[in-house]
Design a protein around this motif. Structure first.
Motif, short mmCIF file in Angstrom:
data_model
loop_
_atom_site.label_atom_id
_atom_site.label_comp_id
_atom_site.label_asym_id
_atom_site.label_seq_id
_atom_site.Cartn_x
_atom_site.Cartn_y
_atom_site.Cartn_z
N ALA A 169 1.21 3.37 -10.65
CA ALA A 169 1.18 4.15 -9.41
C ALA A 169 2.60 4.38 -8.92
CB ALA A 169 0.38 3.43 -8.34
N VAL A 170 2.90 5.61 -8.54
CA VAL A 170 4.17 5.94 -7.91
C VAL A 170 3.85 6.22 -6.45
CG1 VAL A 170 6.14 7.51 -7.84
CG2 VAL A 170 5.09 6.91 -10.04
N LEU A 222 1.32 9.70 -3.27
CA LEU A 222 0.75 8.74 -4.21
C LEU A 222 0.33 9.48 -5.47
CD1 LEU A 222 -0.38 5.94 -5.01
CD2 LEU A 222 -2.51 6.62 -3.86
N ALA A 223 0.77 8.97 -6.61
CA ALA A 223 0.36 9.51 -7.91
C ALA A 223 -0.04 8.33 -8.79
CB ALA A 223 1.50 10.29 -8.55
N VAL A 224 -1.28 8.33 -9.25
CA VAL A 224 -1.79 7.25 -10.08
C VAL A 224 -2.13 7.81 -11.45
CG1 VAL A 224 -3.62 5.53 -10.38
CG2 VAL A 224 -2.72 6.01 -8.10
N ASP A 255 -7.32 8.60 -5.27
CA ASP A 255 -6.50 7.56 -5.87
C ASP A 255 -6.23 6.48 -4.84
OD1 ASP A 255 -6.30 9.04 -8.21
OD2 ASP A 255 -4.38 9.93 -7.67
N GLU A 256 -5.97 5.26 -5.34
CA GLU A 256 -5.58 4.19 -4.45
C GLU A 256 -4.75 3.16 -5.20
OE1 GLU A 256 -9.78 3.08 -3.60
OE2 GLU A 256 -9.01 1.05 -3.92
N SER A 281 -0.34 -0.58 0.56
CA SER A 281 -1.70 -0.10 0.47
C SER A 281 -1.64 1.42 0.64
CB SER A 281 -2.57 -0.71 1.57
OG SER A 281 -3.90 -0.24 1.46
N ALA A 282 -2.11 2.15 -0.38
CA ALA A 282 -2.01 3.61 -0.35
C ALA A 282 -3.27 4.25 -0.90
CB ALA A 282 -0.81 4.05 -1.19
N THR A 283 -3.66 5.37 -0.31
CA THR A 283 -4.80 6.15 -0.80
C THR A 283 -4.43 7.63 -0.73
OG1 THR A 283 -5.81 6.28 1.39
CG2 THR A 283 -6.51 4.46 -0.01
N SER A 284 -5.12 8.43 -1.54
CA SER A 284 -4.92 9.88 -1.50
C SER A 284 -6.14 10.56 -2.09
CB SER A 284 -3.67 10.29 -2.29
OG SER A 284 -3.91 10.19 -3.68
N GLY A 285 -6.15 11.88 -2.02
CA GLY A 285 -7.19 12.65 -2.68
C GLY A 285 -6.99 12.60 -4.19
#
Length: 128
Positions: free
Chosen positions: A99-100, A92-94, A31-32, A56-60
């Motif tokens: 997006a949170v 991060l939750a999309v 996610d981003e 700016s955020a990213t996650s698995g």
């Protein structure tokens, strides 16, 4: 202390009206969410101040291993100096165009958000 509600409602309203400034994506690779914006009359800034923000955020793909940064600046008003706070993304939750983002403040000149403060905010993709 964890801040959520006030930031979430301010961002959801403000960012929804800013086409193209927020990008949220969810894919098998992760996610981003990235964006910038301006808030007028934001409750966390002095009256008459204009707040600018970026993130700016990213996650698995399941929100794991979130990384990124966020920052907020409240413009100076009269005798009140500019106030800033920034930090690192820890969550991060999309879902669709929402997006949170959660994080921890790592630098601050704002008494409202001291270093170490945990917070979260919600952004909506107001794209085309």
């Amino acid at each position: 202390m964890r801040r959520m509600l006030l930031l979430a409602s301010a961002f959801a309203i403000a960012v929804a009206g800013l086409p193209g400034l927020v990008a949220a994506a969810s894919a098998q690779t992760g996610d981003e969410a990235h964006g910038i914006g301006t808030l007028e009359s934001w409750a966390h800034c002095p009256g008459g101040s204009i707040a600018t923000f970026d993130f700016s955020a990213t996650s698995g793909p399941s929100g794991e291993d979130a990384t990124g940064v966020f920052s907020f600046v409240c413009s100076p008003v009269g005798s009140i100096a500019q106030q800033t706070f920034s930090g690192v993304v820890t969550c991060l939750a999309v879902t669709g165009s929402e997006a949170v983002i959660g994080g921890v403040v790592t630098a601050s000149t704002s008494g409202a958000f001291p270093v170490g403060e945990e917070l979260s905010f919600t952004v909506l993709d107001g794209g085309p």
